[in-house]
Design a protein around this motif. Structure first.
Motif, PDB file in Angstrom:
ATOM      1  N   PHE A  18       0.842  -1.193   0.000  1.00 14.28           N
ATOM      2  CA  PHE A  18       0.000   0.000   0.000  1.00 14.28           C
ATOM      3  C   PHE A  18       0.883   1.251   0.000  1.00 14.28           C
ATOM      4  N   GLY A  19       0.721   2.078  -1.012  1.00 13.61           N
ATOM      5  CA  GLY A  19       1.443   3.347  -1.094  1.00 13.61           C
ATOM      6  C   GLY A  19       0.585   4.466  -0.529  1.00 13.61           C
ATOM      7  N   ALA A  20       1.074   5.103   0.539  1.00 19.95           N
ATOM      8  CA  ALA A  20       0.236   6.038   1.302  1.00 19.95           C
ATOM      9  C   ALA A  20       0.485   7.517   0.995  1.00 19.95           C
ATOM     10  N   TRP A  21       1.038   7.814  -0.179  1.00 16.93           N
ATOM     11  CA  TRP A  21       1.217   9.222  -0.548  1.00 16.93           C
ATOM     12  C   TRP A  21      -0.137   9.912  -0.675  1.00 16.93           C
ATOM     13  N   ALA A  22      -1.007   9.374  -1.505  1.00 17.30           N
ATOM     14  CA  ALA A  22      -2.313   9.998  -1.720  1.00 17.30           C
ATOM     15  C   ALA A  22      -3.137  10.054  -0.436  1.00 17.30           C
ATOM     16  N   ALA A  23      -2.905   9.082   0.458  1.00 20.27           N
ATOM     17  CA  ALA A  23      -3.641   9.075   1.724  1.00 20.27           C
ATOM     18  C   ALA A  23      -3.375  10.337   2.525  1.00 20.27           C
ATOM     19  N   GLY A  24      -2.172  10.916   2.360  1.00 21.91           N
ATOM     20  CA  GLY A  24      -1.824  12.142   3.068  1.00 21.91           C
ATOM     21  C   GLY A  24      -2.407  13.389   2.443  1.00 21.91           C
ATOM     22  N   ILE A  56       6.794  13.616   4.639  1.00 23.76           N
ATOM     23  CA  ILE A  56       6.418  14.741   3.783  1.00 23.76           C
ATOM     24  C   ILE A  56       5.001  14.607   3.239  1.00 23.76           C
ATOM     25  N   TYR A  57       4.456  13.397   3.190  1.00 25.25           N
ATOM     26  CA  TYR A  57       3.102  13.199   2.668  1.00 25.25           C
ATOM     27  C   TYR A  57       2.080  13.788   3.650  1.00 25.25           C
ATOM     28  N   GLY A  58       1.664  14.992   3.346  1.00 31.76           N
ATOM     29  CA  GLY A  58       0.725  15.673   4.235  1.00 31.76           C
ATOM     30  C   GLY A  58       1.399  16.247   5.457  1.00 31.76           C
TER      31      GLY A  58
END
Length: 330
Positions: A18-24, A56-58
């Motif tokens: 699961f890549g959580a970039w967009a989640a942030g 950095i994600y969010g």
């Protein structure tokens, strides 16, 4: 789910991670926290035990969401992959770019991986994630102002302290990778790779294979483009970085969709989506250990996870690759 070891380590991760970039939300036009938590939990129920995130994600939000999502799951049942080396709260190192946070406030992002900064970042990540160790700790981008040896030494100290299990790098070329490999515990290089972005096949992948290091492919769906759901004239939410990417220019969207139509019969014959076929193609490519797949909701997460069940024959793989060779983006 399928699992593969990173490098020669004993760290097994799910082939679809699961890549959580967009989640942030950051650079993706915002996020709905509860939907992101549900997406991670739905993914886990499908067998996806590995999650990749970054401070950095969010600006900390993605890690907090991951921490909330894994709460209650035995810690040894999940693998947390996070990063260091991108600071929005410190003006030091190599200036990266100007951006905005999720509140629309201007921020400056610096690539900085000095020893003291890494130690601080690790403590902050552990707190946000609600855990006492990180399975894979990766430098997010090369920092030209700090010797690679200094960054790797700091992570080695964290490994010795039990706060980190293994070290990784992201966006490194083969020269940088060779320097980083002088430190023990380095198992992987996370780099962009997709059907339309295959530059690492020339040198980076062969180097990793020769040195028994893993390649973690990020953006295998090219940020959603290879799902076939992006059509010419698509309107992006304010703050969505994809609007400025070359792959999302009108002419390239047309070309990519034409390619996807050519391989769609393969997906239809298997009863799977184009995105699932693309993800399976990615992890079947020589040298690719795992693929990161992001999701904004549970439905997308489940679809991504089930891509592992797709089987692509030798003839089908050859057909897909032939069509790809004909695809020339502008």
């Amino acid at each position: 789910m399928e699992f593969r070891k990173l490098g020669e380590s004993d760290l097994e991760v799910s082939v679809i991670t699961f890549g959580a970039w967009a989640a942030g939300g950051w650079m993706w036009g915002g996020t709905e926290r509860s939907e992101s938590v549900k997406a991670i939990r739905a993914c886990y129920e499908e067998g996806v035990t590995s999650i990749d995130t970054a401070p950095i994600y969010g600006q900390g939000l993605s890690e907090e969401i991951v921490g909330e999502a894994i709460k209650g799951i035995p810690r040894d049942k999940v693998q947390i992959l996070t990063k260091y080396g991108m600071r929005w709260d410190l003006k030091k190192g190599d200036f990266g770019f100007k951006s905005e946070n999720n509140q629309g406030e201007a921020i400056n992002v610096y690539k900085y991986a000095g020893k003291d900064s890494i130690i601080k970042e690790c403590e902050d990540s552990l707190r946000r994630l609600g855990t006492d160790y990180i399975d894979l700790y990766q430098i997010h981008w090369p920092d030209i102002t700090t010797p690679i040896s200094e960054s790797m030494e700091a992570v080695q100290r964290l490994i010795e302290q039990g706060k980190v299990r293994y070290a990784g790098v992201c966006n490194y070329d083969e020269v940088q990778m060779a320097e980083a490999m002088k430190a023990p515990g380095l198992v992987s290089n996370q780099v962009p790779y997709s059907m339309v972005n295959r530059g690492i096949e020339e040198v980076v992948i062969p180097f990793a294979l020769a040195n028994k290091r893993s390649i973690i492919a990020y953006s295998p769906l090219e940020r959603g483009l290879l799902t076939g759901k992006i059509k010419p004239g698509h309107t992006f939410a304010a703050g969505d970085h994809r609007a400025d990417l070359k792959y999302y220019q009108a002419a390239n969207i047309v070309l990519v969709n034409a390619f996807l139509e050519s391989i769609k019969p393969i997906a239809e014959d298997k009863g799977v989506s184009l995105g699932q076929l693309v993800l399976r193609w990615t992890v079947d490519k020589p040298g690719i250990t795992i693929a990161l797949a992001g999701a904004r909701n549970a439905e997308q997460a489940v679809q991504n996870a089930r891509a592992v069940n797709v089987k692509i024959s030798v003839d089908e793989m050859a057909f897909i690759n032939e069509r790809l060779d004909e695809l020339k983006l502008v």
